[in-house]
Enzyme design. Structure first.
Site, PDB file in Angstrom:
ATOM      1  N   GLY A  45       0.832  -1.196   0.000  1.00 63.28           N
ATOM      2  CA  GLY A  45       0.000   0.000   0.000  1.00 63.28           C
ATOM      3  C   GLY A  45       0.864   1.243   0.000  1.00 63.28           C
ATOM      4  N   GLN A  50       3.030  10.108   0.950  1.00 65.45           N
ATOM      5  CA  GLN A  50       4.333   9.432   1.031  1.00 65.45           C
ATOM      6  C   GLN A  50       5.226   9.752  -0.170  1.00 65.45           C
ATOM      7  OE1 GLN A  50       2.391   5.436   2.009  1.00 65.45           O
ATOM      8  NE2 GLN A  50       4.301   5.324   3.152  1.00 65.45           N
ATOM      9  N   CYS A  92       5.687   0.173   7.219  1.00 66.63           N
ATOM     10  CA  CYS A  92       5.332   1.320   6.379  1.00 66.63           C
ATOM     11  C   CYS A  92       6.538   1.670   5.520  1.00 66.63           C
ATOM     12  CB  CYS A  92       4.952   2.504   7.274  1.00 66.63           C
ATOM     13  SG  CYS A  92       4.471   3.970   6.358  1.00 66.63           S
ATOM     14  N   LEU A  93       6.295   1.964   4.252  1.00 69.13           N
ATOM     15  CA  LEU A  93       7.425   2.296   3.364  1.00 69.13           C
ATOM     16  C   LEU A  93       8.110   3.591   3.790  1.00 69.13           C
ATOM     17  CD1 LEU A  93       5.908   1.299  -0.111  1.00 69.13           C
ATOM     18  CD2 LEU A  93       7.588   0.042   1.268  1.00 69.13           C
ATOM     19  N   HIS A 134      -4.695   1.630   7.325  1.00 71.67           N
ATOM     20  CA  HIS A 134      -3.354   2.206   7.457  1.00 71.67           C
ATOM     21  C   HIS A 134      -3.157   3.325   6.420  1.00 71.67           C
ATOM     22  CE1 HIS A 134       1.236   1.555   7.794  1.00 71.67           C
ATOM     23  NE2 HIS A 134       1.088   2.337   6.744  1.00 71.67           N
ATOM     24  N   GLU A 135      -3.581   3.053   5.176  1.00 70.28           N
ATOM     25  CA  GLU A 135      -3.370   4.046   4.107  1.00 70.28           C
ATOM     26  C   GLU A 135      -4.271   5.270   4.283  1.00 70.28           C
ATOM     27  OE1 GLU A 135      -0.762   3.654   2.524  1.00 70.28           O
ATOM     28  OE2 GLU A 135      -0.494   1.526   2.968  1.00 70.28           O
ATOM     29  N   HIS A 138      -2.846   7.685   6.656  1.00 70.94           N
ATOM     30  CA  HIS A 138      -1.825   8.567   6.071  1.00 70.94           C
ATOM     31  C   HIS A 138      -2.445   9.872   5.564  1.00 70.94           C
ATOM     32  CE1 HIS A 138       2.057   6.525   5.970  1.00 70.94           C
ATOM     33  NE2 HIS A 138       1.512   5.402   5.536  1.00 70.94           N
TER      34      HIS A 138
HETATM   35 NI    NI Z   1       2.399   3.526   5.575  1.00 69.68          NI
END
Ligand code: NI
Length: 171
Positions: A45, A50, A92-93, A134-135, A138
């Site tokens: 995701g 991000q 998380c990236l 989660h996304e 963000h």
């Molecule tokens: Ni994340």
């Protein structure tokens, strides 16, 4: 085009993102770039902030084996959450190589705009439910580490500050 992924801490990751007023070619390109960036990372995701774009767009694909199922959700909204909770070890990236258990509703129903401008709705469960929550977090400037205790959160943030210094030096 693969876009650089911002690493926590970064003020752009703490912003409440703006709704997308209209699906334009730029928005479709952004979604395509986000999917390419997510698959390249690799991740399941990615949210627009991000990659430094504070707009309400997320992409996901939680299929680990088999045919990919790329999804792009514009202006996603959770319209129902189950009372049942589930725990997943999240990462998380924007917080590379850090993982922690997070408890969230096990199922959610989400409404969004597709890239064709049409409203869509779907009920997510399992890993998809965790990922979509989660996304969407963000888009409201919230990271999975915000669910942890302050000490754990600070420890991870310090590690990320160090990682960023090292990467800056490596230039
Ligand atoms: Ni994340």
């Amino acid at each position: 085009m693969i876009r650089p992924i911002l690493i926590h801490p970064d003020p752009r990751l703490k912003k409440v993102c703006d709704p997308v007023a209209q699906i334009t070619p730029e928005i479709r390109q952004l979604a395509a770039d986000m999917l390419e960036t997510m698959y390249d990372a690799p991740g399941i995701g990615l949210a627009a902030p991000q990659v430094g774009v504070t707009k309400r767009i997320i992409v996901m694909d939680c299929i680990k084996e088999g045919d990919p199922e790329p999804m792009a959700l514009v202006n996603p909204e959770i319209i129902w959450s189950s009372e049942d909770l589930s725990v997943y070890e999240e990462g998380c990236l924007s917080i590379p190589e850090q993982y922690a258990d997070v408890k969230r509703p096990a199922e959610v129903k989400v409404r969004w705009l597709g890239l064709d401008g049409q409203p869509q709705e779907r009920q997510f469960s399992g890993l998809w439910a965790t990922c979509v929550q989660h996304e969407i977090d963000h888009l409201d400037g919230k990271l999975f580490i915000d669910y942890l205790g302050p000490l754990k959160r600070q420890m991870i943030t310090r590690k990320m500050e160090k990682l960023k210094r090292e990467r800056a030096r490596a230039g």
